[in-house]
Enzyme design. Structure first.
Site, short mmCIF file in Angstrom:
data_model
loop_
_atom_site.label_atom_id
_atom_site.label_comp_id
_atom_site.label_asym_id
_atom_site.label_seq_id
_atom_site.Cartn_x
_atom_site.Cartn_y
_atom_site.Cartn_z
N LYS A 184 0.88 -1.18 0.00
CA LYS A 184 0.00 0.00 0.00
C LYS A 184 0.91 1.22 0.00
CE LYS A 184 -1.95 2.85 1.92
NZ LYS A 184 -1.73 4.26 1.60
N GLY A 236 6.74 5.34 8.05
CA GLY A 236 5.94 6.56 8.00
C GLY A 236 6.06 7.33 9.30
N GLY A 241 2.21 5.27 12.98
CA GLY A 241 2.82 4.04 13.48
C GLY A 241 2.19 3.60 14.80
N GLU A 258 9.27 1.65 11.00
CA GLU A 258 10.35 2.63 10.76
C GLU A 258 9.67 3.99 10.77
OE1 GLU A 258 13.38 1.57 10.46
OE2 GLU A 258 13.43 -0.32 9.37
N CYS A 292 13.91 10.70 6.69
CA CYS A 292 13.80 10.54 8.14
C CYS A 292 15.14 10.57 8.85
CB CYS A 292 13.11 9.22 8.42
SG CYS A 292 13.84 7.87 7.48
N GLU A 390 9.48 16.99 14.00
CA GLU A 390 10.11 16.70 12.71
C GLU A 390 9.60 17.68 11.66
OE1 GLU A 390 8.80 12.95 11.12
OE2 GLU A 390 10.80 12.50 10.36
#
Ligand code: NDP
Length: 485
Positions: A184, A236, A241, A258, A292, A390
Site C-alpha cells: 500500500k 511513515g 505508526g 520505521e 527521516c 520533525e
C-alpha cells in the site's frame, strides 16, 4: 503521462478500482500526473485473500527458486527504468539526480541483494545438549536448530518520499524469505509502484505473491492493517505508526515500524567543519530534507558555533531552488501544499519561540510548486518545538553546547532516536559518544550509509531492524526444532 491508466494489481490480475480514481499531482508544476486507483475495502480484502492463498506454495519453493525469480524481477524492472524514472520524478518532485539514483536504481539493487541472500541458509545451528531423565521424558543427547520460517502475509505500507526504494526495502526481503505481500504505497506518489507490478507480471511471479492496492485516504491502509494478515511492515510518521501498532496488537500481528526522526549532528571543536557542513547540508540538498535520517538538528560546540553557522549559511544561500528537471537545481519542492503548510507553521512556531532565521524563512518566489527555501534557524534550545518536532523539509536548526555530557543530553533530549551524527577528529571520543546516544544509527564524520548494517530506531522512531541480512530476519519467525541424537 496524464492519459496513462493505472489499475490495482490483485491475484496477478489488473483490477479496476471500485471507488474510481483520484489525481496525483506533480509537486513542482501542480499539474495532474495521472489518476491513481481508489481501492474499496472489499478489494483490499481480495488482495489479502490472494496473498493468503499464494502463501503455502510460495513458502515451499526452494530458496534458490525464489532467488532466481527475484533476479528475473530485477531484470524486468531495469528494462522499465527509462519509463519509470520520469514517472517517479513527476509524482515525487525529486531532482533528476535524486530520481535517477536513489528513486530508481536503488530499487533494483535491493531486489538483487535479497535475490542473492535468499539462496543462503539462514537457520541457526545449535550445539547438542545433554539432557537428564526428567518426569517429562527420557534424557540423552538432544540436538536443536533455530529455523527461520516466513511470517506469512505481510502488509507493506510506505511513505511518500522514495516510493520504489521503500517498497523494495520491504518487498524484496519479505519475498526472499517466503512471505507473500500486499503493498500500500503512499497516496501522494503511488504510480511507479503500480507500474512496478508490470515487472512482477513479466517476471512470472505466481499470482497473489505480490499485490498492490492504493487509495487517497486512510481507508485502504486501515483496512489492510485490520485484515487477515500476519505482519505489518510500516514506514511513515510516528503518530500513524502508533495507531497501526494499537490495531495490530489486537490480532498479535508482527510489526516492523520505521518511524520519524530528528537527527542530531554533534559538532565538536576539533571536528572537520567542511565535512560537517557537507553532511548537514544534505538536509537541504537531498530531496528537500524529506528523509527521516537527515541531520536536521545541529548541536555545535560553543567555540565553533559562529564559524559553523557562517559556513552553513553560505552553503544554504548558494543552493539553487526551483525546477527539479533543470540540471543545476539542487532543492526541489516538498511533496504537497499540505506538507509545505506544515513546515511553514512549524517555522512560525520557531519565530514565536525566539529562534533566529540565519537563512530562509520566506517562500521562494516561484510561480508554481510547493517550495520551501533552505532554512537555517539559530538560537534554538531544546524546549522549542523546532528542536523537538520533525520538519520533513529543508530546515536545519542549531543549538549550542559546552561539554560532552551536555552534547549527549541534548542529542538524547527528543522523543526520537533514529539517526544521529558526530563530527570529531578524536576517534575515541567519536566512539564513546556514539555508544551513549539513544539512537538506532550513528554516523561518525559521515552521512554515508552501509546497507549491510541493521537499520531502525530507538524510542519513538520505531520497532525492529531491517537492512542487509537483518532485513531477512525481520520477515521471519524463529522455529526451534529438537531431536534425540
Ligand atoms: P504517514 O505516516 O502520513 O503515511 C505513511 C503511510 O501510512 C501512507 O501510505 C499512508 O497512506 C498510510 N496510513 C496513514 N494512516 C494509516 C492508518 N491509520 N493505517 C494504515 N496506514 C495508514 O507518513 P508520510 O507519508 O507523511 O511520510 C513521512 C513520515 O515518514 C515522516 O514522519 C518520516 O520521518 C517517516 N519516514 C520514516 C522513515 C524511516 O525509515 N524511519 C523513512 C522515510 C520516512 P494513507 O494516508 O493513504 O492511509
Amino acid at each position: 503521462m496524464a492519459d496513462q491508466t493505472f489499475r490495482l494489481f490483485i491475484a496477478g490480475e489488473w483490477v479496476e478500482p471500485s471507488k474510481g480514481g483520484y489525481a496525483v499531482v506533480n509537486p513542482a508544476t501542480e499539474q495532474v500526473v495521472a489518476e491513481a486507483p481508489e481501492a474499496g475495502v472489499d478489494q483490499v480484502n481480495d488482495a489479502v485473500a490472494a496473498a493468503r492463498d499464494a502463501f503455502p506454495a510460495w513458502s515451499r519453493r526452494t530458496p534458490e527458486e525464489r532467488g532466481a525469480l527475484l533476479h528475473r524481477l530485477a531484470d524486468a524492472f531495469e528494462r522499465r527504468i527509462p519509463e519509470l524514472a520520469p514517472l517517479v520524478q513527476a509524482e515525487t518532485g525529486a531532482t533528476m539526480r535524486v530520481a535517477k539514483t536513489l528513486q530508481v536504481t536503488q530499487c533494483a539493487v535491493r531486489f538483487r541483494r535479497y535475490a542473492d541472500l535468499a539462496k543462503e541458509n539462514h537457520d541457526i545451528p545449535l550445539p547438542p545438549s545433554v539432557m537428564p531423565n526428567t518426569a517429562l521424558a527420557k534424557g540423552g543427547l538432544i540436538g536443536a536448530l533455530a529455523a527461520r520460517q516466513p511470517v506469512g502475509v505481510v502488509a507493506c505500507i510506505t511513505p511518500y518520499n522514495f516510493p520504489l526504494t521503500n517498497m523494495a526495502g520491504k518487498v524484496a526481503p519479505a519475498l526472499a524469505m517466503g512471505n507473500t505481500v500486499v503493498v500500500k504505497p503512499a497516496p501522494q506518489d503511488p504510480l511507479a509502484v503500480l507500474k512496478f507490478a508490470e515487472a512482477v507480471e513479466e517476471a512470472g511471479l505466481p499470482p497473489g505473491v505480490f499485490n498492490v492496492v492504493t487509495g487517497s485516504g486512510a481507508d485502504a491502509g486501515q483496512a489492510l492493517v485490520e485484515a487477515d494478515i500476519d505482519m505489518v511492515s510500516f514506514t511513515g510518521s510516528t503518530p500513524v505508526g502508533q495507531r497501526i501498532a494499537e490495531s495490530a496488537g489486537r490480532g498479535m500481528k508482527r510489526l516492523l515500524l520505521e518511524l520519524g526522526g530528528k537527527g542530531a549532528a554533534i559538532v565538536f571543536d576539533d571536528g572537520d567543519l567542511a565535512g560537517a557542513v557537507a553532511g548537514i547540508g544534505s538536509t537541504w540538498s537531498f530531496h528537500s530534507g524529506q528523509i527521516c535520517t537527515a541531520p536536521t538538528r545541529v548541536i555545535a560546540h560553543r567555540s565553533v558555533h559562529d564559524q559553523l553557522v557562517e559556513k552553513l549559511a553560505a552553503y544554504a544561500g548558494h543552493l539553487k531552488v526551483g525546477d527539479p528537471l533543470a540540471d543545476d537545481t539542487v532543492v526541489g519542492p516538498v511533496i504537497s501544499q499540505v506538507q509545505r503548510e506544515r513546515v511553514e507553521s512549524l517555522l512560525e512556531a520557531g519565530r514565536q519561540d525566539g529562534a533566529e532565521f540565519a537563512v530562509g524563512g520566506e517562500r521562494p518566489d516561484l510561480e508554481t510548486g510547493y517550495y520551501v527555501a533552505p532554512t537555517l534557524l539559530t538560537g534554538v534550545t531544546n524546549d522549542m518545538r523546532v528542536a523537538q518536532d520533525e520538519f520533513f523539509g529543508p530546515v536545519v536548526v542549531v543549538e549550542t553546547f559546552d561539554d560532552e555530557d551536555e552534547a549527549i543530553a541534548l542529542a538524547n533530549g527528543t522523543a526520537f532516536g533514529l539517526y544521529d551524527y558526530v563530527w570529531t577528529a578524536d576517534a575515541v571520543r567519536g566512539y564513546r559518544v556514539a555508544r551513549q546516544l539513544r539512537s538506532g544509527n550513528v554516523g561518525i564524520n559521515t552521512v554515508q550509509r552501509n546497507h549491510e548494517a541493521p537499520f531502525g530506531g530507538f524510542k519513538m522512531s520505531g520497532v525492529g531492524r531491517d537492512g542487509g541480512v537483518f532485513g531477512l530476519h525481520a520477515y521471519s519467525e524463529l522455529q526451534s526444532i529438537v531431536w534425540p541424537s
